[in-house]
Motif scaffolding. Structure first.
Motif, PDB file in Angstrom:
ATOM      1  N   ILE A  73       0.840  -1.203   0.000  1.00  0.00           N
ATOM      2  CA  ILE A  73       0.000   0.000   0.000  1.00  0.00           C
ATOM      3  C   ILE A  73       0.874   1.253   0.000  1.00  0.00           C
ATOM      4  O   ILE A  73       0.656   2.192  -0.782  1.00  0.00           O
ATOM      5  N   ALA A  74       1.886   1.284   0.875  1.00  0.00           N
ATOM      6  CA  ALA A  74       2.775   2.447   0.957  1.00  0.00           C
ATOM      7  C   ALA A  74       3.538   2.649  -0.344  1.00  0.00           C
ATOM      8  O   ALA A  74       3.655   3.785  -0.840  1.00  0.00           O
ATOM      9  N   LYS A  75       4.043   1.563  -0.918  1.00  0.00           N
ATOM     10  CA  LYS A  75       4.795   1.647  -2.173  1.00  0.00           C
ATOM     11  C   LYS A  75       3.909   2.165  -3.312  1.00  0.00           C
ATOM     12  O   LYS A  75       4.320   3.035  -4.091  1.00  0.00           O
ATOM     13  N   THR A  76       2.678   1.633  -3.375  1.00  0.00           N
ATOM     14  CA  THR A  76       1.750   2.050  -4.427  1.00  0.00           C
ATOM     15  C   THR A  76       1.403   3.528  -4.300  1.00  0.00           C
ATOM     16  O   THR A  76       1.380   4.267  -5.292  1.00  0.00           O
ATOM     17  N   LEU A  77       1.147   3.985  -3.089  1.00  0.00           N
ATOM     18  CA  LEU A  77       0.813   5.388  -2.869  1.00  0.00           C
ATOM     19  C   LEU A  77       1.992   6.297  -3.203  1.00  0.00           C
ATOM     20  O   LEU A  77       1.825   7.344  -3.827  1.00  0.00           O
ATOM     21  N   LYS A  78       3.180   5.897  -2.786  1.00  0.00           N
ATOM     22  CA  LYS A  78       4.374   6.722  -3.010  1.00  0.00           C
ATOM     23  C   LYS A  78       4.689   6.846  -4.508  1.00  0.00           C
ATOM     24  O   LYS A  78       5.058   7.923  -4.989  1.00  0.00           O
ATOM     25  N   GLU A  79       4.499   5.748  -5.225  1.00  0.00           N
ATOM     26  CA  GLU A  79       4.890   5.752  -6.640  1.00  0.00           C
ATOM     27  C   GLU A  79       3.780   6.252  -7.564  1.00  0.00           C
ATOM     28  O   GLU A  79       4.055   6.877  -8.581  1.00  0.00           O
ATOM     29  N   GLY A  80       2.513   5.980  -7.213  1.00  0.00           N
ATOM     30  CA  GLY A  80       1.429   6.304  -8.136  1.00  0.00           C
ATOM     31  C   GLY A  80       0.385   7.244  -7.597  1.00  0.00           C
ATOM     32  O   GLY A  80      -0.562   7.599  -8.321  1.00  0.00           O
ATOM     33  N   GLY A  81       0.513   7.631  -6.319  1.00  0.00           N
ATOM     34  CA  GLY A  81      -0.458   8.540  -5.738  1.00  0.00           C
ATOM     35  C   GLY A  81      -1.792   7.874  -5.458  1.00  0.00           C
ATOM     36  O   GLY A  81      -1.948   6.654  -5.599  1.00  0.00           O
ATOM     37  N   ILE A  82      -2.784   8.681  -5.110  1.00  0.00           N
ATOM     38  CA  ILE A  82      -4.077   8.139  -4.693  1.00  0.00           C
ATOM     39  C   ILE A  82      -4.802   7.461  -5.854  1.00  0.00           C
ATOM     40  O   ILE A  82      -5.601   6.536  -5.646  1.00  0.00           O
ATOM     41  N   LYS A  83      -4.536   7.873  -7.106  1.00  0.00           N
ATOM     42  CA  LYS A  83      -5.174   7.211  -8.246  1.00  0.00           C
ATOM     43  C   LYS A  83      -4.747   5.753  -8.338  1.00  0.00           C
ATOM     44  O   LYS A  83      -5.559   4.876  -8.670  1.00  0.00           O
ATOM     45  N   ALA A  84      -3.487   5.492  -8.057  1.00  0.00           N
ATOM     46  CA  ALA A  84      -3.005   4.110  -8.075  1.00  0.00           C
ATOM     47  C   ALA A  84      -3.644   3.298  -6.948  1.00  0.00           C
ATOM     48  O   ALA A  84      -3.970   2.114  -7.119  1.00  0.00           O
ATOM     49  N   ILE A  85      -3.843   3.939  -5.799  1.00  0.00           N
ATOM     50  CA  ILE A  85      -4.512   3.274  -4.676  1.00  0.00           C
ATOM     51  C   ILE A  85      -5.943   2.894  -5.061  1.00  0.00           C
ATOM     52  O   ILE A  85      -6.416   1.789  -4.770  1.00  0.00           O
ATOM     53  N   GLU A  86      -6.639   3.805  -5.727  1.00  0.00           N
ATOM     54  CA  GLU A  86      -8.030   3.551  -6.132  1.00  0.00           C
ATOM     55  C   GLU A  86      -8.134   2.421  -7.149  1.00  0.00           C
ATOM     56  O   GLU A  86      -9.192   1.798  -7.285  1.00  0.00           O
TER      57      GLU A  86
END
Length: 465
Positions: free
Chosen positions: A82-95
């Protein structure tokens, strides 16, 4: 070193050997934290929900993204990912995150109500399933590669894949490509055609002698929900449709360790009460009642599922799952044990902390007291954990990290000026009257134990009885 890729017979011993080689190269402090990482017990004094809040603060400077990040975490319980995804892709990647085979989904949880009438009044037409007292497992199956991969995760999402070799072949035989489902594994005595108590089933939880345990304590796995099938998430599908698909996957054969849970349609309180007592006569805990059109909500406890458990006269209708926070040195005969009582607490989700609810000194044999002392010494810490709220007059002689969950039965819940469970500047706390130890809940994490909110609800139900 990649311990996760070591699989098959003898994998535990090979992993232990590799870990020993690594520890031999480290200084003492580094070695301590490597061991804690492996055990999943860093004891830093905060939960994954605190990490989720921190990630939102990292991204936007407040908690406004918590709901979106928590949803991603609920369907993919890997805070590092989750942290890696948010750091690399922002909230759009999280969604855009989705269910992944091999990464657990946070389980849904049931609320509780004291009577069949209360439940039917709440849900209307519903279905009831037997409440088995075993291991709740989340099963992941992937047959898209050269050989099938099967993972078993516990209620608190610990990987238990090596502990159930007797369940591998029945799961592999299911005619699917990919699958995530939930079930309850329970010890079964074929000679008497009865289920074994949890104290017997829990003997299957071990890292050594697994094959022998599988022979001595055979299990049946009763599937009760289907979350993912052949690449398609089913969380938004109504319960009755998920259950229909589940039944089609499992062939009805009494000799097969893999079964699907029975289900009875309920329209009246009388029907539910009769079915409840039928389950009690079979030696089960009670029933779980489900809303027929309910979607599956990972990580949520709500009234889509409601449990109705056995009541005992003069006692609370349910037990309390508590985290042990520390222990007190014994007096008299117990002075030789080095422990005479222990402090327990419940989890306050709103404040992300454990709050005291009882000092327990009964329910254990002499041998059990000594075993408890050994368990608690392994979890001992030098100071009060930062995520524990406790009045100074209740400070134990030895603090422990809140990681051991036990079952406590009590006569009633009372208001307390001393205990901190639910206590505020204007409200007294809650405490357990005549608490006694009933056993351990090794399948639950401390954060999944009884919460302050649930304790308050039980107090209100108790008053209305």
């Amino acid at each position: 070193m990649n311990l996760e890729k070591i699989e098959g017979t003898g994998s535990q011993e090979e992993k232990a050997g590799k870990l020993f080689e690594l520890l031999a190269q480290l200084d003492p402090i580094s070695a301590k934290y490597v061991v804690r990482i492996v055990l999943g017990k860093l004891r830093l004094g905060f939960s994954d929900m605190t990490v989720i809040d921190a990630l939102s603060w990292m991204e936007v400077g407040d908690k406004s993204l918590r709901a979106k990040i928590e949803h991603a975490y609920n369907i993919s319980v890997d805070s590092g990912l989750i942290a890696k995804t948010l750091k690399e892709g922002g909230i759009k990647a999280i969604e855009q995150m989705h269910i992944t085979i091999g990464i657990p989904i946070r389980p849904a949880a049931a609320e509780r109500l004291p009577t069949a009438k209360d439940i039917v009044d709440k849900l209307g037409k519903c279905v009831a399933q037997p409440k088995l007292d075993g291991f709740r497992l989340q099963i992941h199956l992937d047959k898209t590669g050269p050989r099938p991969k099967i993972r078993f995760f516990s209620r608190n999402l610990k990987d238990m894949s090596d502990m159930f070799p007797d369940l591998v072949a029945p799961i592999e035989a299911v005619d699917v490509q990919t699958l995530i489902c939930e079930g309850e594994a329970i010890g079964y005595d074929a000679n008497t055609d009865t289920f074994l108590p949890f104290q017997e089933t829990v003997k299957r939880k071990r890292k050594h002698g697994i094959e022998q345990a599988a022979t001595e304590f055979p299990l049946k796995l009763f599937l009760f929900d289907l979350l993912y099938l052949n690449g398609e998430p089913l969380l938004d599908m109504p319960h009755e449709q998920r259950y229909h698909l589940l039944k089609k996957l499992v062939k009805h054969d009494q000799n097969n360790p893999l079964q699907f849970i029975a289900e009875k349609e309920i329209t009246t309180a009388k029907q539910l009460e009769e079915y409840f007592y039928e389950m009690i006569e079979e030696g089960l805990e009670g029933v779980v009642v489900k809303r027929m059109n309910a979607i599956y909500q990972p990580g949520k406890r709500n009234f889509n599922w409601i449990k109705l458990k056995r009541q005992e006269e003069g006692e609370l209708e349910d037990t309390i799952d508590c985290a042990i926070l520390g222990y007190y040195y014994g007096a008299g005969k117990r002075a030789t044990f080095g422990i005479g009582a222990f402090l327990v607490g419940v989890f306050n989700k709103g404040h992300d902390r454990f709050e005291t609810v009882a000092k327990v000194g009964t329910g254990l044999s002499d041998v059990a007291w000594k075993e408890l002392r050994t368990k608690l010494d392994a979890a001992a810490v030098t100071h009060k954990p930062v995520n524990v709220e406790c009045a100074k007059e209740l400070y134990p002689d030895v603090w422990t990290a809140p990681e051991i969950v036990c079952i406590i039965r009590a006569d009633e819940i009372t208001k307390s000026p001393t205990h901190t469970a639910g206590k505020t500047a204007h409200e007294l706390g809650y405490a357990l009257r005549f608490p006694r130890f009933m056993g351990y809940r090794e399948d639950k994490s401390p954060e999944d134990a009884t919460t302050v909110f649930e304790l308050k609800e039980m107090f209100e139900h108790q008053k209305s009885r």
